[in-house]
Design a protein around this motif. Structure first.
Motif, PDB file in Angstrom:
ATOM      1  N   ARG A  92     -16.220 -31.638   2.607  1.00  0.00           N
ATOM      2  CA  ARG A  92     -15.170 -32.088   1.687  1.00  0.00           C
ATOM      3  C   ARG A  92     -15.742 -32.376   0.301  1.00  0.00           C
ATOM      4  O   ARG A  92     -15.054 -32.287  -0.695  1.00  0.00           O
ATOM      5  CB  ARG A  92     -14.484 -33.344   2.260  1.00  0.00           C
ATOM      6  CG  ARG A  92     -13.546 -33.040   3.416  1.00  0.00           C
ATOM      7  CD  ARG A  92     -12.941 -34.314   3.988  1.00  0.00           C
ATOM      8  NE  ARG A  92     -13.722 -34.871   5.078  1.00  0.00           N
ATOM      9  CZ  ARG A  92     -13.742 -36.151   5.414  1.00  0.00           C
ATOM     10  NH1 ARG A  92     -13.040 -37.025   4.719  1.00  0.00           N
ATOM     11  NH2 ARG A  92     -14.480 -36.571   6.428  1.00  0.00           N
ATOM     12  N   ILE A  93     -17.005 -32.733   0.236  1.00  0.00           N
ATOM     13  CA  ILE A  93     -17.643 -33.012  -1.054  1.00  0.00           C
ATOM     14  C   ILE A  93     -18.195 -31.730  -1.674  1.00  0.00           C
ATOM     15  O   ILE A  93     -17.903 -31.392  -2.820  1.00  0.00           O
ATOM     16  CB  ILE A  93     -18.752 -34.066  -0.871  1.00  0.00           C
ATOM     17  CG1 ILE A  93     -18.099 -35.412  -0.518  1.00  0.00           C
ATOM     18  CG2 ILE A  93     -19.604 -34.188  -2.133  1.00  0.00           C
ATOM     19  CD1 ILE A  93     -19.060 -36.505  -0.206  1.00  0.00           C
ATOM     20  N   MET A  99     -26.308 -38.709  -9.661  1.00  0.00           N
ATOM     21  CA  MET A  99     -25.959 -40.139  -9.707  1.00  0.00           C
ATOM     22  C   MET A  99     -24.990 -40.488  -8.581  1.00  0.00           C
ATOM     23  O   MET A  99     -25.110 -41.530  -7.936  1.00  0.00           O
ATOM     24  CB  MET A  99     -25.289 -40.488 -11.050  1.00  0.00           C
ATOM     25  CG  MET A  99     -26.192 -40.393 -12.246  1.00  0.00           C
ATOM     26  SD  MET A  99     -25.420 -41.006 -13.780  1.00  0.00           S
ATOM     27  CE  MET A  99     -24.001 -39.942 -13.986  1.00  0.00           C
ATOM     28  N   ALA A 100     -24.006 -39.596  -8.361  1.00  0.00           N
ATOM     29  CA  ALA A 100     -22.969 -39.881  -7.376  1.00  0.00           C
ATOM     30  C   ALA A 100     -23.497 -39.775  -5.945  1.00  0.00           C
ATOM     31  O   ALA A 100     -23.037 -40.478  -5.048  1.00  0.00           O
ATOM     32  CB  ALA A 100     -21.782 -38.947  -7.569  1.00  0.00           C
ATOM     33  N   CYS A 101     -24.497 -38.905  -5.715  1.00  0.00           N
ATOM     34  CA  CYS A 101     -25.046 -38.731  -4.365  1.00  0.00           C
ATOM     35  C   CYS A 101     -25.773 -39.987  -3.901  1.00  0.00           C
ATOM     36  O   CYS A 101     -25.827 -40.303  -2.709  1.00  0.00           O
ATOM     37  CB  CYS A 101     -26.020 -37.559  -4.324  1.00  0.00           C
ATOM     38  SG  CYS A 101     -25.393 -36.058  -5.096  1.00  0.00           S
ATOM     39  N   GLN A 154     -27.745 -35.906 -13.642  1.00  0.00           N
ATOM     40  CA  GLN A 154     -26.415 -36.486 -13.854  1.00  0.00           C
ATOM     41  C   GLN A 154     -25.536 -36.331 -12.617  1.00  0.00           C
ATOM     42  O   GLN A 154     -24.883 -37.277 -12.184  1.00  0.00           O
ATOM     43  CB  GLN A 154     -25.748 -35.752 -15.017  1.00  0.00           C
ATOM     44  CG  GLN A 154     -25.555 -36.600 -16.253  1.00  0.00           C
ATOM     45  CD  GLN A 154     -24.631 -35.883 -17.216  1.00  0.00           C
ATOM     46  OE1 GLN A 154     -24.759 -34.685 -17.445  1.00  0.00           O
ATOM     47  NE2 GLN A 154     -23.699 -36.618 -17.775  1.00  0.00           N
ATOM     48  N   LEU A 155     -25.532 -35.114 -12.047  1.00  0.00           N
ATOM     49  CA  LEU A 155     -24.721 -34.878 -10.845  1.00  0.00           C
ATOM     50  C   LEU A 155     -25.210 -35.755  -9.691  1.00  0.00           C
ATOM     51  O   LEU A 155     -24.425 -36.242  -8.886  1.00  0.00           O
ATOM     52  CB  LEU A 155     -24.804 -33.409 -10.428  1.00  0.00           C
ATOM     53  CG  LEU A 155     -24.057 -32.407 -11.310  1.00  0.00           C
ATOM     54  CD1 LEU A 155     -24.454 -30.980 -10.943  1.00  0.00           C
ATOM     55  CD2 LEU A 155     -22.545 -32.584 -11.184  1.00  0.00           C
ATOM     56  N   ILE A 174     -18.523 -35.619   6.474  1.00  0.00           N
ATOM     57  CA  ILE A 174     -17.883 -35.618   5.149  1.00  0.00           C
ATOM     58  C   ILE A 174     -18.396 -34.556   4.184  1.00  0.00           C
ATOM     59  O   ILE A 174     -17.741 -34.247   3.200  1.00  0.00           O
ATOM     60  CB  ILE A 174     -17.981 -36.998   4.460  1.00  0.00           C
ATOM     61  CG1 ILE A 174     -19.406 -37.291   4.018  1.00  0.00           C
ATOM     62  CG2 ILE A 174     -17.446 -38.113   5.344  1.00  0.00           C
ATOM     63  CD1 ILE A 174     -19.440 -38.376   2.955  1.00  0.00           C
ATOM     64  N   GLU A 202     -24.401 -25.650  -9.886  1.00  0.00           N
ATOM     65  CA  GLU A 202     -24.519 -27.109  -9.696  1.00  0.00           C
ATOM     66  C   GLU A 202     -25.374 -27.430  -8.472  1.00  0.00           C
ATOM     67  O   GLU A 202     -26.198 -28.357  -8.504  1.00  0.00           O
ATOM     68  CB  GLU A 202     -23.123 -27.728  -9.579  1.00  0.00           C
ATOM     69  CG  GLU A 202     -22.365 -27.676 -10.906  1.00  0.00           C
ATOM     70  CD  GLU A 202     -20.900 -28.074 -10.783  1.00  0.00           C
ATOM     71  OE1 GLU A 202     -20.378 -28.660 -11.741  1.00  0.00           O
ATOM     72  OE2 GLU A 202     -20.268 -27.785  -9.745  1.00  0.00           O
ATOM     73  N   ARG A 257     -17.567 -28.608  -1.370  1.00  0.00           N
ATOM     74  CA  ARG A 257     -16.632 -27.551  -1.808  1.00  0.00           C
ATOM     75  C   ARG A 257     -16.310 -27.669  -3.294  1.00  0.00           C
ATOM     76  O   ARG A 257     -15.868 -26.712  -3.912  1.00  0.00           O
ATOM     77  CB  ARG A 257     -15.348 -27.600  -0.977  1.00  0.00           C
ATOM     78  CG  ARG A 257     -14.560 -28.894  -1.178  1.00  0.00           C
ATOM     79  CD  ARG A 257     -13.323 -28.958  -0.299  1.00  0.00           C
ATOM     80  NE  ARG A 257     -12.643 -30.244  -0.505  1.00  0.00           N
ATOM     81  CZ  ARG A 257     -11.352 -30.436  -0.257  1.00  0.00           C
ATOM     82  NH1 ARG A 257     -10.599 -29.457   0.195  1.00  0.00           N
ATOM     83  NH2 ARG A 257     -10.822 -31.628  -0.451  1.00  0.00           N
ATOM     84  N   ALA A 258     -16.536 -28.838  -3.881  1.00  0.00           N
ATOM     85  CA  ALA A 258     -16.195 -29.048  -5.294  1.00  0.00           C
ATOM     86  C   ALA A 258     -17.333 -28.658  -6.247  1.00  0.00           C
ATOM     87  O   ALA A 258     -17.209 -28.811  -7.456  1.00  0.00           O
ATOM     88  CB  ALA A 258     -15.801 -30.493  -5.516  1.00  0.00           C
ATOM     89  N   TYR A 259     -18.457 -28.174  -5.697  1.00  0.00           N
ATOM     90  CA  TYR A 259     -19.614 -27.835  -6.543  1.00  0.00           C
ATOM     91  C   TYR A 259     -19.870 -26.333  -6.512  1.00  0.00           C
ATOM     92  O   TYR A 259     -19.865 -25.716  -5.436  1.00  0.00           O
ATOM     93  CB  TYR A 259     -20.856 -28.590  -6.049  1.00  0.00           C
ATOM     94  CG  TYR A 259     -20.716 -30.092  -6.237  1.00  0.00           C
ATOM     95  CD1 TYR A 259     -21.232 -30.723  -7.359  1.00  0.00           C
ATOM     96  CD2 TYR A 259     -20.029 -30.865  -5.304  1.00  0.00           C
ATOM     97  CE1 TYR A 259     -21.077 -32.084  -7.551  1.00  0.00           C
ATOM     98  CE2 TYR A 259     -19.866 -32.226  -5.480  1.00  0.00           C
ATOM     99  CZ  TYR A 259     -20.393 -32.837  -6.610  1.00  0.00           C
ATOM    100  OH  TYR A 259     -20.226 -34.182  -6.789  1.00  0.00           O
ATOM    101  N   ASP A 260     -20.090 -25.726  -7.693  1.00  0.00           N
ATOM    102  CA  ASP A 260     -20.410 -24.293  -7.720  1.00  0.00           C
ATOM    103  C   ASP A 260     -21.913 -24.096  -7.505  1.00  0.00           C
ATOM    104  O   ASP A 260     -22.677 -25.065  -7.429  1.00  0.00           O
ATOM    105  CB  ASP A 260     -19.898 -23.635  -9.007  1.00  0.00           C
ATOM    106  CG  ASP A 260     -20.584 -24.164 -10.261  1.00  0.00           C
ATOM    107  OD1 ASP A 260     -21.753 -24.626 -10.159  1.00  0.00           O
ATOM    108  OD2 ASP A 260     -19.963 -24.131 -11.334  1.00  0.00           O
TER     109      ASP A 260
END
Ligand SMILES: Cc1cc2nc3c(=O)[nH]c(=O)nc-3n(C[C@H](O)[C@H](O)[C@H](O)COP(=O)(O)OP(=O)(O)OC[C@H]3O[C@@H](n4cnc5c(N)ncnc54)[C@H](O)[C@@H]3O)c2cc1C
Lengths: 419, 104
Positions: B82-83, B36-38, B33-34, B79, B91, B85-88
């Protein structure tokens, strides 16, 4: 295998979708309107994950011209062909492509009525027709006036008109770019366009000027654009922000007279980008709830008004996600997962989504905004408010790398949708 | 009987196409699921692009280490900080596991 089936069936019976499916004799049918970034991605994603699902895609164009990279056409970096993709590619993987203009939507019936009166119905309806213009917001603007004062905010013929006007203009000419109040498709798009028009003028018509009449006060990636303009195009670009009466209120197409209500100017080339709404066909169907854009829930982008109707891309109110091709592409994948989960009678968990918008200030000068979002209970929410854009004074190498990544992104995403 | 079993067959196929073996569904779901965005930059199949690196079939621990390191901005990186940093870390592990399982 037995266990899998049993849990599968009980899940199915629990599903809200189950009753209509249980009576179906064949594979469920998903009908999609619009073969752009949202609809095109969705059709491919569904077919790839579930080859036996029936997927019907309605698209009016035989060639889709993408808005992303169309500013490069205006800057003389490449020809319009570079951003044109035959919709034949959308037939891939067994997608049924209907090349036709949709005239109306009957949301409750999950039906699209085509211009010839025929009706296309599905178990699930997905709508991704993009935007339309609020012509009446600017006195004198109309589809006819846009032949002379091109918006080029839907790519293709309009892009070519603006490009031809720029190449026909004499050195020392005045180009006016008029930018509407938000929300509009692609928040940094107008400023990338100004940059690449400046790039063209600098090399071919250096005595020319660009006047930006802007309904906005501040804008996306503003410090980066201003840094680039100062370095690359000193003295060429003048911008009047909204607070200084920058918003264009009237135009006269025949004389290219552009008025802000405060001042009038006669342009040699005028790119008038009108205010925008969701595609009119959605508003006519009442799917915008009077808001001009369609409210959707944050998990799979299902309409908040009609069940089993999903709305993707620019036409929807997608929480904090901007109206970008990248966003539409990511939303479409989350939507595909949601649709398949519902068909299986399973819930889908919220996840994180990404948007990256690259802008080119010159062919080898790129920068970006890069964001991660979480599908919250109420809306898709931006996770980090600070440090979202490329650093200032990043240097030529970093800008060249970002320009190269922009091209890599564009070629990958377009080949996966249309290839 | 006939229509019902036909439909049942379809839905079973659908379930296996998207989620694989039922027992693995939970474990793989988060990473898939995660991811998908990559795919918008790295490709749906994780194959990468002209300047954007492939992720499919990479060694799991190597990829995980690289993602952890890319959380901090440094020379030559654009980039990804910046992306990421939002994942623990959980994840990142789910993502690394997902890409490691994909065909290169
Ligand atoms: C100048 C410019 C530059 C941009 N640059 C970028 C960028 O660099 N990166 C980025 O991510 N985004 C960019 N964007 C934004 C991007 O173009 C949009 O966000 C994206 O196209 C939205 O996708 P969509 O699926 O909602 O709509 P679209 O891609 O517009 O697709 C809608 C499709 O539906 C079809 N359609 C509409 N109505 C009907 C009908 N009645 N019957 C049949 N077919 C119909 C249309 O023909 C079209 O193909 C840019 C936009 C502009 C204007």
């Amino acid at each position: 295998m037995t266990i899998a089936r049993r849990s599968f069936v009980s899940g199915l019976l629990a599903a809200p979708f189950a009753p209509s499916l249980l009576h179906a004799r064949t594979a469920p049918r998903v009908v999609i309107l619009g073969g752009g970034f949202g609809g095109g991605t969705l059709a491919r994603a569904l077919k790839r994950a579930a080859p036996t699902l029936s997927v019907t895609l309605i698209e009016r164009e035989s060639v889709v011209y993408t808005c992303p990279f169309s500013n490069g056409v205006l800057g003389g970096m490449w020809a319009l062909d570079r951003v044109g993709f035959s919709t034949d590619g959308l037939r891939a993987d067994g997608i049924e492509l209907i090349r036709s203009d949709a005239a109306a939507i009957e949301p409750e019936r999950k039906t699209v009525v085509l211009a010839d009166g025929s009706r296309i119905s599905g178990d699930v309806l997905v709508l991704a027709p993009g935007i339309d213009f609020k012509w009446s917001a600017i006195e004198g603007m109309s589809p006819e006036a846009a032949e002379l004062l091109p918006h080029a905010w839907k790519a293709g013929r309009q892009t070519q008109i603006l490009r031809d006007q720029l190449t026909a203009m004499d050195d020392g000419g005045l180009v006016v770019v008029s930018i509407p109040a938000p929300p509009f498709r692609c928040p940094p798009g107008p400023y990338e366009r100004i940059s690449l028009i400046a790039h063209y003028l600098m090399h071919h018509k250096p005595a020319s000027k660009i006047l930006v009449l802007d309904a906005q006060d501040s804008f996306s990636k503003q410090p980066l654009f201003e840094e680039a303009w100062e370095a690359l195009y000193p003295g060429m670009i003048e911008r009047v922000p909204g607070s200084a009466s920058g918003a264009v209120v009237a135009v006269d197409a025949a004389t290219r007279r552009i008025s802000t209500g405060f001042d009038d100017v006669t342009a040699d080339v005028a790119n008038v980008i009108p205010p925008q709404t969701a595609a009119r066909i959605l508003i006519d169907a009442g799917l915008d709830e009077g808001l001009g854009w369609c409210p959707v829930e944050p998990l799979g982008f299902e309409s908040r008004l009609v069940k089993d109707v999903y709305i993707l891309g620019d036409a929807a109110l997608q929480g904090d996600m901007p109206k970008s091709g990248f966003s539409a592409n990511v939303q479409a994948k989350a939507c595909a997962a949601s649709i398949l989960a519902r068909l299986e009678g399973r819930a889908v968990n919220p996840t994180k989504l990404i948007n990256v918008c690259y802008s080119l200030a010159a062919p080898d000068y790129g920068f970006s905004v890069a964001d991660v979002f979480i599908q919250g209970p109420e809306k898709v929410t931006l996770l980090q408010a600070e440090g979202r854009i490329t650093a200032l004074a990043a240097g030529a190498q970093a800008h060249a790398a970002e320009a190269a990544h922009a091209k890599s992104w564009y070629d990958t995403i377009t080949s996966e949708i249309f290839g | 009987m006939q229509p019902k079993s036909l439909h049942f067959q379809f839905l079973t196929m659908l379930a296996f196409a998207f989620f694989g073996q039922a027992g693995q569904v939970q474990a793989q779901d988060a990473g898939a699921q995660l991811a998908m965005a990559c795919g918008s930059c790295h490709g749906l199949n994780g194959g990468g692009g002209e300047t954007i690196p492939p992720l499919a079939g990479r060694d799991k621990s190597e990829l995980l280490e690289q993602m952890r390191a890319l959380k901090e901005p440094h020379e030559g990186v654009t980039i990804m900080p910046r992306i990421l940093r939002a994942y623990d870390d959980d994840e990142l592990k789910a993502l690394a596991g997902h890409f490691a399982r994909m065909e290169p």
